[in-house]
Design an enzyme around this catalytic site. Sequence first.
Site: not given
Length: 423
Positions: A13, A16, A40-41, A142, A223, A298, A300-301, A304
């Site tokens: 966050d 980016k 979430g960008h 796999r 990330q 962005t 999950t709301g 932070r």
Amino acid sequence: MPGKVIMGAQWGDEGKGKFIDIFASRADMVIRSQGGNNAGHTVVVGSETYKLHVIPSGILYKNCVNIIGPGVVVDPGVVLAEIDGLKNRGISTDLLYIDPRCHVIMPWHIALDALSENSRGKSDIGTTKKGIGPCYMDKAERSGIRMHDFINPEKLKKAVFEAGARKNEIITLLYREKPLDLNEIYETSLALADKLRPYVRDTSILSFDAVKSGKNVLFEGAQGTLLDLDMGTYPFVTSSHPVTGGACIGSGVGPTAINECLGVAKAYTTRVGKGPFPTELFDETGDAIRERGFEYGTTTGRPRRCGWFDSVIVRYSVRVNGLTELILNKIDPLSGLKSLKICTAYKINGKTVYEFPADFTELEGCEPVYEEFPGFSGDISSVRAYSDLPREVKSYVEAVEDLCRCPVRMIGVGPSRDSVVYR
Ligand code: GDP
Ligand code: IMO
Ligand code: MG
């Protein structure tokens, strides 16, 4: 200028999306190479805000090719909803391609993400519950379903009933929950596959051709470095490789294609989910930073966690990513604070430690060592020239580059595309 990677230098966050969008105005291609819709960008253009989760942040430019590379895990419903959302706003997705090698996030991955988190109780990781970890687990084991199988009705049928039956055993026998309805999953998946098929194309050929012909290619990190599966604060990490090296693995492009590695860091530190955070603030300063920086996830709301800038972790990011430049973003939310602090080292059991430890439990009882700087005030969001920034901001920026041993070339002073000071 062939390859430029933009990677998060903290815990995600950092902004980016904003910088990919800025660079994409001169790029021919943007490639996402890891993660999925845990990302979430945000891209802000005038009064319009776009929140992108799987689709690369170059999508707003109509001539830019946008690639969801082989290392990305794709939730078919989410990517299609994102495509529809963009189309409804007049944004073309004609140059969007999804690699057939991408692993598909199936409903059982999402269910198992939640069940596994719940079963960990207080030791949960705080994932986004988007099925990311369980999908990457199947890839490494796999037994995952790749996009080329998902869009083939016969292979899809076999995959859903075989893999789904195994997952239902785990869901019913281990977690004692109701099994998922595999017929329903198959029917829904068939419909999604029909819509996704036109986007699926071997992107490794497209990206190779772009690099070979000298096109401008951007690799969009999701990330951040401290969430990397190997280099991050394990186990409080994501399940992919958000480091510059990961851009190669997840795109199928060799390292010779990359000649610039840019790290985005906020002028303070944030983290969502659990895990160590030495400079976290639990007081009104932390709350003030959260409110001024609007620090809410962005994806999950979730609020932070906020704290001072930690030069130990960003210096670590400079080292493990081979960063050639730093972008210091979101300096404007620090306006109005009386003084600013930067963590230069940690004091652990009487010893001063300058390197981020491999085993984060060594941080227990650690005290950040701070250097204090005078604060600044006023609205700096319209400043565009470095010389016009308040003196206090300039000394803060210069301290960051000294401590992190990397030049700061761009400074973010507001959410929008043009709120940037270039040096
Ligand atoms: P990403 O995941 O790294 O792309 O970052 P996010 O989009 O999750 O979070 C960054 C948030 O900060 C978004 O809400 C952006 O609109 C906002 N933002 C980005 N740059 C700046 C800046 O320089 N100043 C301020 N105040 N907000 C910014
Ligand atoms: P962007 O690209 C911030 C965090 C989660 C959790 C951990 C594991 O927007 O910077 P996961 O769902 O990946 O298994 O969760 O990783 N996380 C992020 N934190 N920004 C992100 O993406 C994140 N993607 C995952 O909060 O702590
Ligand atoms: Mg984000």
